[in-house]
Every structure is written in C-alpha cells, then in structure tokens.
Write a protein that holds these residues in place. Structure first.
Motif, mmCIF file in Angstrom:
data_model
loop_
_atom_site.group_PDB
_atom_site.id
_atom_site.type_symbol
_atom_site.label_atom_id
_atom_site.label_comp_id
_atom_site.label_asym_id
_atom_site.label_seq_id
_atom_site.Cartn_x
_atom_site.Cartn_y
_atom_site.Cartn_z
ATOM 1 N N SER A 94 0.824 -1.214 0.000
ATOM 2 C CA SER A 94 0.000 0.000 0.000
ATOM 3 C C SER A 94 0.856 1.260 0.000
ATOM 4 C CB SER A 94 -0.934 0.009 1.216
ATOM 5 O OG SER A 94 -0.189 0.065 2.412
ATOM 6 N N GLN A 95 2.060 1.192 0.566
ATOM 7 C CA GLN A 95 2.904 2.392 0.646
ATOM 8 C C GLN A 95 4.344 2.160 0.195
ATOM 9 O OE1 GLN A 95 2.626 4.428 4.425
ATOM 10 N NE2 GLN A 95 0.414 4.211 4.493
ATOM 11 N N LEU A 96 4.870 0.969 0.374
ATOM 12 C CA LEU A 96 6.254 0.712 -0.026
ATOM 13 C C LEU A 96 6.404 0.844 -1.533
ATOM 14 C CD1 LEU A 96 7.002 -2.424 2.177
ATOM 15 C CD2 LEU A 96 7.894 -0.108 2.515
ATOM 16 N N LYS A 97 7.567 1.332 -1.961
ATOM 17 C CA LYS A 97 7.825 1.520 -3.382
ATOM 18 C C LYS A 97 8.167 0.200 -4.068
ATOM 19 C CE LYS A 97 10.959 4.561 -2.385
ATOM 20 N NZ LYS A 97 12.061 5.504 -2.419
ATOM 21 N N LYS A 98 7.861 0.151 -5.356
ATOM 22 C CA LYS A 98 8.253 -0.993 -6.179
ATOM 23 C C LYS A 98 9.765 -1.153 -6.063
ATOM 24 C CE LYS A 98 8.255 -2.596 -10.947
ATOM 25 N NZ LYS A 98 7.833 -2.304 -12.330
ATOM 26 N N GLY A 99 10.226 -2.386 -5.861
ATOM 27 C CA GLY A 99 11.647 -2.660 -5.726
ATOM 28 C C GLY A 99 12.157 -2.686 -4.292
ATOM 29 N N THR A 100 11.307 -2.346 -3.312
ATOM 30 C CA THR A 100 11.709 -2.399 -1.904
ATOM 31 C C THR A 100 12.033 -3.846 -1.539
ATOM 32 O OG1 THR A 100 10.306 -0.516 -1.322
ATOM 33 C CG2 THR A 100 10.967 -1.978 0.480
ATOM 34 N N SER A 101 13.196 -4.052 -0.931
ATOM 35 C CA SER A 101 13.646 -5.399 -0.559
ATOM 36 C C SER A 101 12.952 -5.882 0.706
ATOM 37 C CB SER A 101 15.162 -5.409 -0.325
ATOM 38 O OG SER A 101 15.831 -5.072 -1.511
ATOM 39 N N LEU A 102 12.601 -7.181 0.710
ATOM 40 C CA LEU A 102 11.983 -7.817 1.868
ATOM 41 C C LEU A 102 12.912 -8.893 2.403
ATOM 42 C CD1 LEU A 102 8.377 -8.275 0.455
ATOM 43 C CD2 LEU A 102 9.221 -6.432 1.935
ATOM 44 N N TYR A 103 12.994 -8.971 3.740
ATOM 45 C CA TYR A 103 13.910 -9.909 4.393
ATOM 46 C C TYR A 103 13.178 -10.716 5.457
ATOM 47 C CZ TYR A 103 17.548 -7.061 2.285
ATOM 48 O OH TYR A 103 18.336 -6.393 1.385
ATOM 49 N N SER A 104 13.625 -11.935 5.653
ATOM 50 C CA SER A 104 13.126 -12.746 6.766
ATOM 51 C C SER A 104 13.777 -12.240 8.053
ATOM 52 C CB SER A 104 13.452 -14.224 6.549
ATOM 53 O OG SER A 104 14.843 -14.424 6.445
ATOM 54 N N VAL A 105 13.210 -12.668 9.188
ATOM 55 C CA VAL A 105 13.698 -12.268 10.505
ATOM 56 C C VAL A 105 14.186 -13.517 11.223
ATOM 57 C CG1 VAL A 105 12.971 -11.367 12.754
ATOM 58 C CG2 VAL A 105 12.210 -10.247 10.659
ATOM 59 N N LYS A 106 15.369 -13.439 11.805
ATOM 60 C CA LYS A 106 15.974 -14.593 12.464
ATOM 61 C C LYS A 106 15.146 -15.089 13.653
ATOM 62 C CE LYS A 106 20.257 -16.095 14.653
ATOM 63 N NZ LYS A 106 21.606 -15.711 15.061
ATOM 64 N N GLU A 107 14.645 -14.171 14.465
ATOM 65 C CA GLU A 107 14.014 -14.541 15.733
ATOM 66 C C GLU A 107 12.560 -14.994 15.608
ATOM 67 O OE1 GLU A 107 17.319 -11.708 16.389
ATOM 68 O OE2 GLU A 107 15.548 -11.658 15.121
ATOM 69 N N ARG A 108 11.857 -14.538 14.584
ATOM 70 C CA ARG A 108 10.417 -14.833 14.482
ATOM 71 C C ARG A 108 10.011 -15.061 13.041
ATOM 72 N NH1 ARG A 108 7.120 -10.648 18.224
ATOM 73 N NH2 ARG A 108 5.446 -11.672 17.080
ATOM 74 N N ARG A 109 9.146 -16.039 12.842
ATOM 75 C CA ARG A 109 8.676 -16.366 11.490
ATOM 76 C C ARG A 109 7.477 -15.528 11.075
ATOM 77 N NH1 ARG A 109 8.313 -22.573 10.430
ATOM 78 N NH2 ARG A 109 8.268 -21.709 8.339
ATOM 79 N N GLN A 150 16.279 2.574 5.231
ATOM 80 C CA GLN A 150 15.366 2.561 6.368
ATOM 81 C C GLN A 150 14.769 1.161 6.526
ATOM 82 O OE1 GLN A 150 14.137 5.072 8.453
ATOM 83 N NE2 GLN A 150 15.441 6.693 7.642
ATOM 84 N N LEU A 151 14.805 0.627 7.739
ATOM 85 C CA LEU A 151 14.226 -0.681 8.016
ATOM 86 C C LEU A 151 12.886 -0.516 8.714
ATOM 87 C CD1 LEU A 151 17.318 -2.666 9.362
ATOM 88 C CD2 LEU A 151 16.446 -2.546 7.029
ATOM 89 N N LYS A 152 11.879 -1.243 8.228
ATOM 90 C CA LYS A 152 10.572 -1.278 8.882
ATOM 91 C C LYS A 152 10.212 -2.730 9.098
ATOM 92 C CE LYS A 152 8.665 3.038 7.337
ATOM 93 N NZ LYS A 152 7.565 3.739 6.695
ATOM 94 N N ILE A 153 9.665 -3.003 10.262
ATOM 95 C CA ILE A 153 9.282 -4.374 10.622
ATOM 96 C C ILE A 153 7.772 -4.529 10.426
ATOM 97 C CG2 ILE A 153 9.261 -6.093 12.458
ATOM 98 C CD1 ILE A 153 11.627 -4.478 13.697
ATOM 99 N N TYR A 154 7.398 -5.596 9.742
ATOM 100 C CA TYR A 154 5.994 -5.882 9.432
ATOM 101 C C TYR A 154 5.595 -7.194 10.094
ATOM 102 C CZ TYR A 154 6.026 -2.201 5.887
ATOM 103 O OH TYR A 154 6.097 -1.010 5.234
ATOM 104 N N ALA A 155 4.405 -7.193 10.721
ATOM 105 C CA ALA A 155 3.891 -8.396 11.376
ATOM 106 C C ALA A 155 2.782 -9.012 10.520
ATOM 107 C CB ALA A 155 3.328 -8.039 12.747
ATOM 108 N N ALA A 156 2.776 -10.341 10.480
ATOM 109 C CA ALA A 156 1.747 -11.082 9.739
ATOM 110 C C ALA A 156 0.410 -10.975 10.479
ATOM 111 C CB ALA A 156 2.152 -12.542 9.585
ATOM 112 N N HIS A 157 -0.650 -10.804 9.719
ATOM 113 C CA HIS A 157 -1.987 -10.842 10.310
ATOM 114 C C HIS A 157 -2.397 -12.292 10.472
ATOM 115 C CE1 HIS A 157 -3.777 -6.886 10.825
ATOM 116 N NE2 HIS A 157 -2.910 -6.496 9.909
ATOM 117 N N ALA A 158 -2.810 -12.628 11.673
ATOM 118 C CA ALA A 158 -3.264 -13.993 11.956
ATOM 119 C C ALA A 158 -4.758 -14.070 11.705
ATOM 120 C CB ALA A 158 -2.937 -14.356 13.394
#
Length: 121
Positions: free
Chosen positions: A86-101, A111-119
C-alpha cells in the motif's frame, strides 16, 4: 392421553433441534482491502497469502535481518495480491527475521521497517 404424549414429544424436540449447529465456521485473516477500509493509511503488503502490516509496536522490536526473500512488485491499494504494497515503493527489498517467522523486514533507502503477519481474525 396419546395426544398429550405427542405434544410433549414435540415440545421436547423443538428445543433440541434449535441447539444443533448448522455447520462449522472458520475465521480467516483479514484481506488487505478489509484492513484498508478500516484505515486508508494502513502501511501493509501481501506476501504469498499473508498480509503484513507495520505499526508503532512492530518498529520497537529488536530483531535480526536474515536473508532477502524478494521485492515489492507494485504499489496499490486496490486489487492487492502477492508482492503488492500500500505504501512501499516498487523494488523495496523484503527480508526474513531470524528470531520470528511471523515478521518480515522491508528495507527502503536504508530505512528498516518491521511488518507483522496478520493472523486469523
């Protein structure tokens, strides 16, 4: 007498029928469109079948960026599908997180932003 027995059976049967469940309902995670209808400024993206959203509490977490899993393919608030943000630009890289799936990191211009999955809702 027979009529009284049948009437008694009928009155006992009606409450029992009313107590039966008509089926098994399942809850499911909200769609991007549902979340954007609640908050038109929601910062979210879809990855696979999952909607990820950032907010104040996610960005206060301390996590370790792991490996790159992909990039945002397009920016849109309509017809959101895999790789749409909805807001991130095309080409923004996404990464997994070591501590949580259930978390992903988006890196945009350093700039790093953390996104949480909707359950399930």
């Amino acid at each position: 007498m027979t009529r009284k027995i049948w009437m008694s059976l009928l009155f006992l049967t009606i409450p029992l029928c009313a107590c039966q469940t008509s089926g098994h309902s399942q809850s499911k995670p909200p769609s991007a469109e549902e979340l954007l209808a609640l908050d038109q400024h929601a910062n979210l993206f879809q990855w696979g079948e999952t909607i990820y959203q950032t907010n104040d509490w996610t960005n206060q977490l301390t996590v370790t960026k792991q490996k790159q899993i992909g990039v945002i393919k397009k920016t849109s608030t309509k017809h959101v599908q895999h790789g749409t943000a909805s807001q991130l630009k095309k080409g923004t890289s996404l990464y997994s997180v070591k501590e949580r799936r259930d978390l992903l990191i988006a890196e945009d211009d350093g700039q790093l932003k953390i996104y949480a999955a909707h359950a399930e809702g």
